[in-house]
Design an enzyme around this catalytic site. Structure first.
Site, PDB file in Angstrom:
ATOM      1  N   TYR A  33       0.790  -1.134  -0.233  1.00 39.46           N
ATOM      2  CA  TYR A  33       0.208  -0.110  -0.064  1.00 39.46           C
ATOM      3  C   TYR A  33       1.045   0.961  -0.301  1.00 39.46           C
ATOM      4  CZ  TYR A  33       1.181   1.071   4.497  1.00 39.46           C
ATOM      5  OH  TYR A  33       1.970   0.621   6.012  1.00 39.46           O
ATOM      6  N   ARG A  52       7.918   4.277  -4.917  1.00 36.44           N
ATOM      7  CA  ARG A  52       8.328   3.549  -3.946  1.00 36.44           C
ATOM      8  C   ARG A  52       6.966   1.541  -4.135  1.00 36.44           C
ATOM      9  NH1 ARG A  52       7.540   5.101   2.038  1.00 36.44           N
ATOM     10  NH2 ARG A  52       5.729   5.174   1.384  1.00 36.44           N
ATOM     11  N   ARG A 100      -7.722 -20.749  -1.829  1.00 37.15           N
ATOM     12  CA  ARG A 100      -6.452 -19.958  -0.668  1.00 37.15           C
ATOM     13  C   ARG A 100      -5.574 -20.980  -0.154  1.00 37.15           C
ATOM     14  NH1 ARG A 100      -4.903 -21.083   4.643  1.00 37.15           N
ATOM     15  NH2 ARG A 100      -3.794 -19.742   5.533  1.00 37.15           N
ATOM     16  N   HIS A 102      -0.786 -21.186   0.712  1.00 34.81           N
ATOM     17  CA  HIS A 102       0.174 -20.221   0.769  1.00 34.81           C
ATOM     18  C   HIS A 102       1.311 -19.544  -0.644  1.00 34.81           C
ATOM     19  CE1 HIS A 102      -0.619 -21.346   4.249  1.00 34.81           C
ATOM     20  NE2 HIS A 102       0.238 -20.383   4.959  1.00 34.81           N
ATOM     21  N   LYS A 148       7.005  -1.625   1.354  1.00 34.33           N
ATOM     22  CA  LYS A 148       5.120  -1.725   1.895  1.00 34.33           C
ATOM     23  C   LYS A 148       4.342  -2.279   2.201  1.00 34.33           C
ATOM     24  CE  LYS A 148       3.349   2.909   2.986  1.00 34.33           C
ATOM     25  NZ  LYS A 148       3.353   2.978   4.472  1.00 34.33           N
ATOM     26  N   GLU A 181      12.600   2.036  13.485  1.00 37.69           N
ATOM     27  CA  GLU A 181      11.290   3.971  13.475  1.00 37.69           C
ATOM     28  C   GLU A 181      10.428   3.341  14.273  1.00 37.69           C
ATOM     29  OE1 GLU A 181      10.123   2.830   9.259  1.00 37.69           O
ATOM     30  OE2 GLU A 181       9.751   0.528   9.707  1.00 37.69           O
ATOM     31  N   LEU A 206      11.301   1.071   7.302  1.00 36.85           N
ATOM     32  CA  LEU A 206      10.234   1.767   5.904  1.00 36.85           C
ATOM     33  C   LEU A 206      11.261   3.094   5.049  1.00 36.85           C
ATOM     34  CD1 LEU A 206       8.601   0.972   3.766  1.00 36.85           C
ATOM     35  CD2 LEU A 206       7.395   3.239   4.847  1.00 36.85           C
TER      36      LEU A 206
HETATM   37  C1  LIG Z   1       6.730   1.368   9.274  1.00 38.40           C
HETATM   38  C2  LIG Z   1       6.509   2.426   9.404  1.00 38.40           C
HETATM   39  N1  LIG Z   1       7.627   3.216   8.520  1.00 38.40           N
HETATM   40  C3  LIG Z   1       7.530   5.277   7.956  1.00 38.40           C
HETATM   41  C4  LIG Z   1       6.858   5.251   7.744  1.00 38.40           C
HETATM   42  C5  LIG Z   1       6.713   6.734   6.869  1.00 38.40           C
HETATM   43  O1  LIG Z   1       6.663   6.356   6.059  1.00 38.40           O
HETATM   44  P1  LIG Z   1       6.146   7.264   5.153  1.00 38.40           P
HETATM   45  O2  LIG Z   1       6.973   9.228   4.995  1.00 38.40           O
HETATM   46  O3  LIG Z   1       6.024   7.373   3.408  1.00 38.40           O
HETATM   47  O4  LIG Z   1       4.710   8.317   4.615  1.00 38.40           O
HETATM   48  C6  LIG Z   1       5.570   4.482   7.790  1.00 38.40           C
HETATM   49  C7  LIG Z   1       4.421   5.093   6.860  1.00 38.40           C
HETATM   50  O5  LIG Z   1       3.570   4.601   6.702  1.00 38.40           O
HETATM   51  C8  LIG Z   1       5.613   3.324   8.110  1.00 38.40           C
HETATM   52  O6  LIG Z   1       4.271   2.491   8.287  1.00 38.40           O
END
Ligand SMILES: Cc1ncc(COP(=O)(O)O)c(C=O)c1O
Length: 293
Positions: A33, A52, A100, A102, A148, A181, A206
């Site tokens: 997403y 991304r 379904r 895997h 993501k 993060e 991310l």
């Molecule tokens: C785990 C994680 N880290 C960092 C971010 C920040 O990313 P962005 O600046 O692209 O929103 C997000 C955003 O949803 C996230 O889910």
């Protein structure tokens, strides 16, 4: 105005928007997403978000469901139908619907695409004046946090724990003591010698689009920065701390695990960067010009 969603080729009332029970996104979190901020009717850093999205899909061997141009047209249409000028566009692509199992479907199925928008309220003055509280939690996620993916259960659990502890966000910590993060944000500190530090964009985090843009803003402002892991201990002793994401831009962190950061007030550099970032967001045409450059 009633809300409208885009689901697999159709614009439908949000209340009735639904996907198949055998959508692999529903059953396996087999999808990705993006959340793209919208400011004054413009999608902020749209190209970077689509870059991304394409990368996340490639890493999971899911086909791009349509051209970038088509995705842009749909997001513009969903925004139009919802009268959205400020808020967020949510786009999700899953591997699609299949019995379904895997393993991936033997014959590739059509990826499923959902797009919705949401109006957002500006961050409250209380938060801007006082900053936010963060708690630390162990990072129990998988090793491909650069993707993501919609698989966000560890993030949800940690965010709920933060909420229950009266905090806004949880910063996730590796067994070696380094902060990766936040559950939905990237983590930053300003060291005692005024260096801006955020973790390098490896598989451990991310690579936030706000993170990427803020590094550009910092460079343009002549602010020195380092991309490297920092420990929770370092964060507790930092002069400033803040956290970034598309939905919030940048929020100063003034408390971690109940301990004040710096003087316990939003830091000067954090505030300066937030302001500079917002000015960049508000500059009409800034994103298109940069993307074309
Ligand atoms: C785990 C994680 N880290 C960092 C971010 C920040 O990313 P962005 O600046 O692209 O929103 C997000 C955003 O949803 C996230 O889910």
């Amino acid at each position: 105005m009633p809300r409208t969603a885009y689901v697999n080729g159709r614009y439908v009332p949000h209340r009735q928007a639904a996907v198949h029970i055998e959508d692999r996104g529903y059953q396996f979190a087999d999808g990705v997403y993006e959340v793209v901020p919208v400011f004054g009717g413009t999608l902020v850093d749209e190209e970077l978000h689509l870059d991304r999205l394409e990368r996340s899909l490639r890493e999971l061997r899911i086909a791009m469901p349509m051209s970038r141009q088509a995705l842009k047209m749909i997001s513009a249409e969903v925004m139009r139908r919802n009268g959205l000028t400020n808020g967020l566009v949510y786009m999700q692509v899953t591997r699609g619907v299949a019995p379904r199992d895997h393993k991936f479907p033997k014959t590739p199925v059509k990826p499923a695409v959902v797009m919705t928008v949401r109006q957002t309220k500006p961050v409250s003055q209380e938060i801007l004046d006082n900053g936010i509280k963060v708690v630390s939690r162990p990072d129990i996620r998988w090793q491909r946090r650069d993707i993501k993916s919609t698989s966000l259960l560890p993030n949800c659990l940690a965010k709920q724990e933060a909420h229950e502890a009266g905090a806004y966000e949880a910063w996730l910590v590796e067994p070696d003591g380094t902060v990766t993060e936040g559950t939905s944000t990237n983590a930053w500190i300003v060291t005692k010698d005024n260096k801006l530090v955020t973790r390098s964009a490896t598989n451990s985090i991310l690579n936030g689009i706000t993170r990427i843009s803020l590094l550009k803003v910092a460079a343009a402002e002549g602010i020195e920065f380092e991309e490297r892991p920092f420990t929770l201990e370092e964060a507790l002793e930092a002069r400033e701390a803040f956290t970034t994401a598309s939905s919030i831009y940048l929020l100063p962190v003034t408390e971690i695990d109940g301990k004040p950061i710096g003087n316990g007030h939003p830091g000067i550099l954090s505030q300066k960067l937030r302001q500079a970032y917002i000015e960049r967001v508000a500059k009409p045409g800034a994103f298109q010009a940069e993307a074309a450059a």
